[in-house]
Write a protein that holds these residues in place. Sequence first.
Motif, PDB file in Angstrom:
ATOM      1  N   THR A 271      -1.077 -10.995  47.211  1.00 11.52           N
ATOM      2  CA  THR A 271      -1.442 -12.103  48.082  1.00 11.52           C
ATOM      3  C   THR A 271      -2.491 -12.938  47.365  1.00 11.52           C
ATOM      4  O   THR A 271      -3.504 -12.421  46.918  1.00 11.52           O
ATOM      5  CB  THR A 271      -1.994 -11.580  49.419  1.00 11.52           C
ATOM      6  OG1 THR A 271      -1.038 -10.660  49.947  1.00 11.52           O
ATOM      7  CG2 THR A 271      -2.218 -12.704  50.403  1.00 11.52           C
ATOM      8  N   GLU A 272      -2.190 -14.214  47.238  1.00 15.46           N
ATOM      9  CA  GLU A 272      -3.043 -15.084  46.447  1.00 15.46           C
ATOM     10  C   GLU A 272      -3.697 -16.103  47.389  1.00 15.46           C
ATOM     11  O   GLU A 272      -3.057 -16.608  48.301  1.00 15.46           O
ATOM     12  CB  GLU A 272      -2.156 -15.803  45.432  1.00 15.46           C
ATOM     13  CG  GLU A 272      -2.874 -16.604  44.400  1.00 15.46           C
ATOM     14  CD  GLU A 272      -1.867 -17.287  43.476  1.00 15.46           C
ATOM     15  OE1 GLU A 272      -1.780 -16.885  42.310  1.00 15.46           O
ATOM     16  OE2 GLU A 272      -1.165 -18.215  43.927  1.00 15.46           O
ATOM     17  N   THR A 273      -4.947 -16.374  47.152  1.00 19.25           N
ATOM     18  CA  THR A 273      -5.658 -17.396  47.931  1.00 19.25           C
ATOM     19  C   THR A 273      -5.702 -18.673  47.112  1.00 19.25           C
ATOM     20  O   THR A 273      -5.939 -18.619  45.911  1.00 19.25           O
ATOM     21  CB  THR A 273      -7.095 -16.935  48.222  1.00 19.25           C
ATOM     22  OG1 THR A 273      -7.033 -15.594  48.693  1.00 19.25           O
ATOM     23  CG2 THR A 273      -7.765 -17.806  49.251  1.00 19.25           C
ATOM     24  N   TYR A 274      -5.406 -19.794  47.776  1.00 21.30           N
ATOM     25  CA  TYR A 274      -5.456 -21.055  47.027  1.00 21.30           C
ATOM     26  C   TYR A 274      -5.925 -22.156  47.959  1.00 21.30           C
ATOM     27  O   TYR A 274      -5.912 -22.004  49.190  1.00 21.30           O
ATOM     28  CB  TYR A 274      -4.077 -21.377  46.428  1.00 21.30           C
ATOM     29  CG  TYR A 274      -3.010 -21.685  47.450  1.00 21.30           C
ATOM     30  CD1 TYR A 274      -2.419 -20.661  48.188  1.00 21.30           C
ATOM     31  CD2 TYR A 274      -2.601 -23.001  47.676  1.00 21.30           C
ATOM     32  CE1 TYR A 274      -1.444 -20.929  49.117  1.00 21.30           C
ATOM     33  CE2 TYR A 274      -1.616 -23.283  48.608  1.00 21.30           C
ATOM     34  CZ  TYR A 274      -1.032 -22.241  49.328  1.00 21.30           C
ATOM     35  OH  TYR A 274      -0.078 -22.515  50.242  1.00 21.30           O
ATOM     36  N   THR A 275      -6.363 -23.242  47.370  1.00 18.85           N
ATOM     37  CA  THR A 275      -6.838 -24.373  48.189  1.00 18.85           C
ATOM     38  C   THR A 275      -5.909 -25.557  47.999  1.00 18.85           C
ATOM     39  O   THR A 275      -5.317 -25.731  46.932  1.00 18.85           O
ATOM     40  CB  THR A 275      -8.265 -24.804  47.773  1.00 18.85           C
ATOM     41  OG1 THR A 275      -8.249 -25.049  46.361  1.00 18.85           O
ATOM     42  CG2 THR A 275      -9.290 -23.751  48.094  1.00 18.85           C
TER      43      THR A 275
ATOM     44  N   THR B 189      -8.162 -23.736  52.762  1.00 16.96           N
ATOM     45  CA  THR B 189      -7.864 -22.533  51.987  1.00 16.96           C
ATOM     46  C   THR B 189      -6.704 -21.797  52.653  1.00 16.96           C
ATOM     47  O   THR B 189      -6.687 -21.620  53.870  1.00 16.96           O
ATOM     48  CB  THR B 189      -9.102 -21.617  51.934  1.00 16.96           C
ATOM     49  OG1 THR B 189     -10.170 -22.382  51.368  1.00 16.96           O
ATOM     50  CG2 THR B 189      -8.844 -20.391  51.066  1.00 16.96           C
ATOM     51  N   LYS B 190      -5.705 -21.402  51.831  1.00 16.50           N
ATOM     52  CA  LYS B 190      -4.520 -20.724  52.374  1.00 16.50           C
ATOM     53  C   LYS B 190      -4.195 -19.503  51.519  1.00 16.50           C
ATOM     54  O   LYS B 190      -4.745 -19.337  50.430  1.00 16.50           O
ATOM     55  CB  LYS B 190      -3.315 -21.667  52.361  1.00 16.50           C
ATOM     56  CG  LYS B 190      -3.419 -22.814  53.328  1.00 16.50           C
ATOM     57  CD  LYS B 190      -2.099 -23.515  53.390  1.00 16.50           C
ATOM     58  CE  LYS B 190      -1.953 -24.280  54.712  1.00 16.50           C
ATOM     59  NZ  LYS B 190      -0.590 -24.789  54.841  1.00 16.50           N
ATOM     60  N   THR B 191      -3.256 -18.691  51.996  1.00 15.61           N
ATOM     61  CA  THR B 191      -2.786 -17.558  51.179  1.00 15.61           C
ATOM     62  C   THR B 191      -1.272 -17.631  51.037  1.00 15.61           C
ATOM     63  O   THR B 191      -0.577 -18.222  51.864  1.00 15.61           O
ATOM     64  CB  THR B 191      -3.136 -16.205  51.833  1.00 15.61           C
ATOM     65  OG1 THR B 191      -2.512 -16.158  53.110  1.00 15.61           O
ATOM     66  CG2 THR B 191      -4.628 -16.007  51.961  1.00 15.61           C
TER      67      THR B 191
END
Length: 299
Positions: free
Chosen positions: A112-116, A125-127
């Motif tokens: 699971t990656e967090t990104y903006t 900010t989302k995953t």
Amino acid sequence: MNLSCQSCGAQLVVADTLRTATCPYCAAPSVVERPPSPDRPAPTFALGFVQTPQRARELARENLLRRSFWAPSSVRNASVEELKGIYVPAWLYSALAESDFSASIGENYTETETYTTTENGKTVTKTRQVTRTEWRSLHGRHAEYVPDVLVTASSGLPNEELEHIEPFDLRALRRYDDAIISGWISEEPSLPQAQCLEQARAEVMAQLRQRLASFMPGDSHRELQYSTQFHQEALVVCLLPVWVLALRHDPQSPPLRFLVNGQTGKVYGRVPVSWIKVLIAVLLALLVLGGLYLLLSSR
Ligand SMILES: [Zn+2]
């Protein structure tokens, strides 16, 4: 009687009644009589002809000569009476192949990656789920008995062409006996044995690549490398039943050869394209298009 083709090197053995002035493999008119060659390896096995001459001619006519509309008329209308049944010599090779191999094995996992990102002018900010691959190296040894690899022993019939009419059903192999070939053209092995052995090993190596690739663990692999040692190699001559039609339709180019597997009826041959036919068709098409254009634009 023993004959030798000065053009392709075939070493034929024919009955006196089958005496021929042109080579059945390459249609060259350069066949000469030769003394018997006692040092050539004798056949161990032979496969008998199953396809009758009539059936072989039908197969050659319908599936090879007439197949291509674009073939020169001289080829399409060639006489299949010249189709000759030949017992072609081949080496039957088997060996125990031991390979040391190495490869990189890939295992996939999800993270699971967090990104903006920007939404409606705001930074949010989302995953998300991403698939990643972890690589590990694998070394091993693979041993396999490889039976029944056929390679040509004939200088008249290249291995690549023989492959096109394989497979032969080797369950029908019989011990060689002079009676099997009586009334047929047969050939003695005319390629050096060492060269045929190399060819057979190369075929096994190519098979092994696929086999090793198919049992690699993990989700994927890369950098597969292997070196193979051959043990318990066996190499015997067997005679294969092949119908051959050799045509010299153009003196400038190599002879055309059409093959019918004498056991299974599988056919092979490259049919040339007549560029004159293609040109005429293109010109006709242009004429039709031009006529249509004139017709439509005159309204
Ligand atoms: Zn020849």
